[in-house]
Design an enzyme around this catalytic site. Structure first.
Site, PDB file in Angstrom:
ATOM      1  CE  LYS A 210      40.157  80.459  -5.934  1.00 51.87           C
ATOM      2  NZ  LYS A 210      38.751  80.542  -7.585  1.00 51.87           N
TER       3      LYS A 210
HETATM    4  N1  PPE Z   1      33.817  81.218  -8.552  1.00 50.75           N
HETATM    5  C1  PPE Z   1      34.205  80.345  -8.978  1.00 50.75           C
HETATM    6  C2  PPE Z   1      34.378  78.703  -9.235  1.00 50.75           C
HETATM    7  C3  PPE Z   1      35.796  81.064  -9.180  1.00 50.75           C
HETATM    8  O1  PPE Z   1      36.402  80.110  -9.569  1.00 50.75           O
HETATM    9  C4  PPE Z   1      35.788  81.834  -8.655  1.00 50.75           C
HETATM   10  C5  PPE Z   1      37.424  82.673  -8.327  1.00 50.75           C
HETATM   11  C6  PPE Z   1      35.000  82.440  -8.366  1.00 50.75           C
HETATM   12  C7  PPE Z   1      33.323  81.975  -8.147  1.00 50.75           C
HETATM   13  C8  PPE Z   1      34.467  83.957  -7.369  1.00 50.75           C
HETATM   14  O2  PPE Z   1      35.127  83.926  -5.699  1.00 50.75           O
HETATM   15  P1  PPE Z   1      35.420  85.410  -5.568  1.00 50.75           P
HETATM   16  O3  PPE Z   1      37.038  85.787  -6.297  1.00 50.75           O
HETATM   17  O4  PPE Z   1      36.522  84.593  -4.037  1.00 50.75           O
HETATM   18  O5  PPE Z   1      35.105  86.847  -6.001  1.00 50.75           O
HETATM   19  N2  PPE Z   1      37.993  82.799  -9.630  1.00 50.75           N
HETATM   20  C9  PPE Z   1      39.229  82.876  -9.636  1.00 50.75           C
HETATM   21  C10 PPE Z   1      39.949  82.656 -10.756  1.00 50.75           C
HETATM   22  C11 PPE Z   1      40.151  82.929 -12.142  1.00 50.75           C
HETATM   23  C12 PPE Z   1      41.314  82.377 -12.765  1.00 50.75           C
HETATM   24  O6  PPE Z   1      41.369  82.535 -14.022  1.00 50.75           O
HETATM   25  O7  PPE Z   1      41.982  82.142 -12.349  1.00 50.75           O
HETATM   26  C13 PPE Z   1      39.893  84.419  -9.452  1.00 50.75           C
HETATM   27  O8  PPE Z   1      38.336  85.620  -9.607  1.00 50.75           O
HETATM   28  O9  PPE Z   1      40.057  84.394  -9.069  1.00 50.75           O
END
Ligand code: PPE
Length: 304
Positions: free
Chosen positions: A158
């Site tokens: 991330k």
């Molecule tokens: N893919 C991406 C690219 C991503 O950024 C997230 C989380 C996910 C998948 C899902 O991962 P998880 O949260 O571990 O289930 N995206 C974060 C960004 C939110 C924001 O706008 O800032 C989040 O959901 O916290």
């Protein structure tokens, strides 16, 4: 956004409005930094629980490692600081954002001795894609922007700069009247959304993208476990946009977006245009779990 009182910065709490950095902060110019997104829920019994905190902290450190950034705190210190950020703000429920970044020091693409800085903020954040979307599903569009090539974007991390790609995709589809963007990988297969992983259901089989060009979502992992425990056949396999068009059901998973049903992709109605039975069941188990109602996955809750 909803302000809280304090933000944790490099080991101490500072007032929300005083949580500032120098304009020559390295990450602000070049994008090398890493972050997490974590939710904490108010449980049925009145306690608060952070959802899968150890997994989020582990990924925070993994993202930093991929970015060649050494976090100057231990895993225990970060876990403690995250819990303390909720408590000091008197928040029972909310979204938590740890960030590691390169501070003010040298400029130029080779960061020589810029300090590595860490901040943790928390605030109240409702349904990311809207309450209505959570209930009835959202309309999505495939973006013209491809998700990062695995040798350029480091999609398992991330990293701050990775999100330029997500923002461009999101702005593009929102401008066309859609709620969220789905990005294809550089080979043309469905990868993930701007900030969510994606699932589809066809003839009772639940499919999601394998961990190649995507973030290893912690909500995705939770969905796979919940579905598997219910005897749903699960496949981690690549699929194309036209396979998605003809899915019976589809949904997104993510910390911010939670489990958000998809009712339309590129103007094609998914199933009957409302959340299907598999989506609804997974969504219910997920929300029961995070709110401490379903005890099957109690080990995912970090009570504070
Ligand atoms: N893919 C991406 C690219 C991503 O950024 C997230 C989380 C996910 C998948 C899902 O991962 P998880 O949260 O571990 O289930 N995206 C974060 C960004 C939110 C924001 O706008 O800032 C989040 O959901 O916290």
């Amino acid at each position: 956004m909803a302000k809280a009182k304090k933000i944790w910065m490099d080991g101490k709490f500072v007032n929300w409005n005083a949580a500032n950095v120098h304009v020559l902060t390295h990450t602000l110019h070049y994008g090398l930094g890493a972050f997490e997104g974590i939710r904490c829920y108010r449980c049925e019994d009145g306690r608060s629980a952070i959802f899968r905190l150890p997994e989020h902290t582990e990924r925070f450190f993994a993202s930093a490692k991929i970015g060649l950034i050494e976090i100057p705190f231990s895993v225990d210190e970060i876990n403690g600081a995250i819990a303390a950020t909720m408590k000091v703000n008197g928040l029972k429920e909310g979204y938590i954002r740890p960030l590691v970044y390169l501070g003010y020091g040298s400029m130029g693409l080779f960061p020589k001795n810029n300090p590595v800085r860490v901040a943790i903020a928390a605030w109240e954040w409702g349904a990311y894609l809207g309450e209505e979307g959570l209930k009835n599903g959202i309309r999505v569009k495939i973006s013209s922007f491809a998700r990062h090539h695995v040798n350029s974007g480091m999609t398992k991390a991330k990293l701050v700069g990775n999100y330029v790609n997500s923002i461009l995709a999101k702005k593009e589809v929102v401008a066309s009247g859609f709620d969220e963007a789905v990005l294809l990988d550089t080979e043309g297969y469905v990868s993930e959304a701007s900030g969510e992983n994606i699932f589809m259901v066809k003839n009772g089989v639940l499919k999601t993208t394998p961990l190649t060009s995507i973030l290893n979502g912690i909500t995705r992992d939770s969905v796979l476990k919940i579905a598997g425990d219910r005897g749903v056949e699960v496949k981690e396999e690549r699929f194309t946009r036209d396979e998605l068009y003809t899915a019976d059901e589809a949904f997104f998973s993510g910390t911010a977006a939670e489990i958000t049903p998809i009712r339309e992709v590129d103007l094609r109605t998914i199933g009957r245009g409302r959340p299907g039975p598999v989506t609804k069941e997974i969504q219910k188990v997920f929300f029961d779990t995070v709110k401490g109602k379903n005890k099957d996955y109690e080990n995912w809750l970090w009570y504070i």
